[in-house]
Write a protein that holds these residues in place. Structure first.
Motif, short mmCIF file in Angstrom:
data_model
loop_
_atom_site.label_atom_id
_atom_site.label_comp_id
_atom_site.label_asym_id
_atom_site.label_seq_id
_atom_site.Cartn_x
_atom_site.Cartn_y
_atom_site.Cartn_z
N ASP A 93 13.86 6.28 -0.17
CA ASP A 93 14.60 5.57 0.87
C ASP A 93 13.71 5.24 2.07
OD1 ASP A 93 16.92 5.56 -0.62
OD2 ASP A 93 17.66 7.43 0.26
N ILE A 94 12.78 6.12 2.39
CA ILE A 94 11.84 5.87 3.49
C ILE A 94 10.94 4.69 3.14
CG2 ILE A 94 9.89 6.84 4.78
CD1 ILE A 94 11.25 9.62 4.30
N VAL A 95 10.46 4.66 1.90
CA VAL A 95 9.58 3.58 1.47
C VAL A 95 10.31 2.25 1.46
CG1 VAL A 95 8.14 2.74 -0.43
CG2 VAL A 95 8.12 5.16 0.16
N THR A 96 11.54 2.23 0.98
CA THR A 96 12.28 0.97 0.96
C THR A 96 12.57 0.48 2.38
OG1 THR A 96 14.41 2.12 0.71
CG2 THR A 96 13.33 1.35 -1.31
N GLY A 97 12.72 1.40 3.31
CA GLY A 97 12.88 1.01 4.71
C GLY A 97 11.64 0.29 5.22
N LYS A 98 10.48 0.75 4.82
CA LYS A 98 9.23 0.09 5.21
C LYS A 98 9.13 -1.29 4.59
CE LYS A 98 6.70 4.34 6.02
NZ LYS A 98 5.57 5.17 5.64
N MET A 99 9.60 -1.44 3.36
CA MET A 99 9.60 -2.75 2.71
C MET A 99 10.55 -3.70 3.43
SD MET A 99 7.41 -2.91 0.29
CE MET A 99 7.91 -4.35 -0.61
N THR A 100 11.70 -3.21 3.83
CA THR A 100 12.66 -4.03 4.56
C THR A 100 12.05 -4.50 5.88
OG1 THR A 100 14.52 -2.86 3.57
CG2 THR A 100 14.96 -4.05 5.63
N ASP A 101 11.33 -3.61 6.56
CA ASP A 101 10.66 -3.99 7.79
C ASP A 101 9.61 -5.08 7.54
OD1 ASP A 101 12.16 -2.11 9.13
OD2 ASP A 101 10.54 -0.63 9.26
N TYR A 145 0.84 -1.20 0.00
CA TYR A 145 0.00 0.00 0.00
C TYR A 145 0.88 1.26 0.00
CZ TYR A 145 -3.08 3.65 1.74
OH TYR A 145 -3.75 4.83 1.91
N GLU A 146 1.89 1.25 0.85
CA GLU A 146 2.81 2.40 0.94
C GLU A 146 3.50 2.66 -0.40
OE1 GLU A 146 3.45 4.56 3.37
OE2 GLU A 146 2.17 3.64 4.87
N VAL A 147 3.93 1.60 -1.07
CA VAL A 147 4.59 1.75 -2.37
C VAL A 147 3.62 2.34 -3.39
CG1 VAL A 147 5.58 0.49 -4.33
CG2 VAL A 147 6.31 -0.03 -2.01
N GLY A 148 2.39 1.83 -3.40
CA GLY A 148 1.39 2.35 -4.33
C GLY A 148 1.08 3.81 -4.08
N MET A 149 0.89 4.17 -2.84
CA MET A 149 0.59 5.57 -2.51
C MET A 149 1.78 6.47 -2.83
SD MET A 149 -2.51 5.76 -1.74
CE MET A 149 -2.51 7.47 -1.25
N PHE A 150 2.98 5.97 -2.58
CA PHE A 150 4.17 6.74 -2.91
C PHE A 150 4.23 7.00 -4.41
CE2 PHE A 150 8.51 6.82 -4.50
CZ PHE A 150 9.01 7.90 -3.82
N ALA A 151 4.01 5.96 -5.19
CA ALA A 151 4.08 6.11 -6.65
C ALA A 151 3.03 7.11 -7.14
CB ALA A 151 3.88 4.76 -7.33
N PHE A 152 1.83 6.98 -6.64
CA PHE A 152 0.74 7.88 -7.04
C PHE A 152 1.07 9.33 -6.67
CE2 PHE A 152 -3.38 9.92 -6.14
CZ PHE A 152 -4.00 9.75 -7.36
#
Length: 62
Positions: free
Chosen positions: A41-49, A13-20
């Motif tokens: 970088d913030i979004v990729t940190g969330k993906m890593t988590d 969801y975060e990635v989609g909202m970021f892209a939009f």
């Protein structure tokens, strides 16, 4: 739904909202591509988590 699935869905969801948001910010001239890159970088940190949570639950992301 288990914790790892929720973490993964949240990250997607975060990635989609970021892209939009990024697309519209660049199109409107509100942000430069460099600013968007820094926010990525913030979004990729969330993906890593999310992947860490998935692995901790005994799943594999391979």
């Amino acid at each position: 739904m288990n914790v790892s699935a929720l973490a993964t869905l949240n990250a997607l969801y975060e990635v989609g909202m970021f892209a939009f948001s990024a697309y519209h910010a660049v199109q409107n001239g509100d942000k430069t591509s460099e600013e968007i890159r820094a926010e990525w970088d913030i979004v990729t940190g969330k993906m890593t988590d999310a992947w860490s949570t998935w692995d901790a639950a005994g799943k594999s992301n391979d």
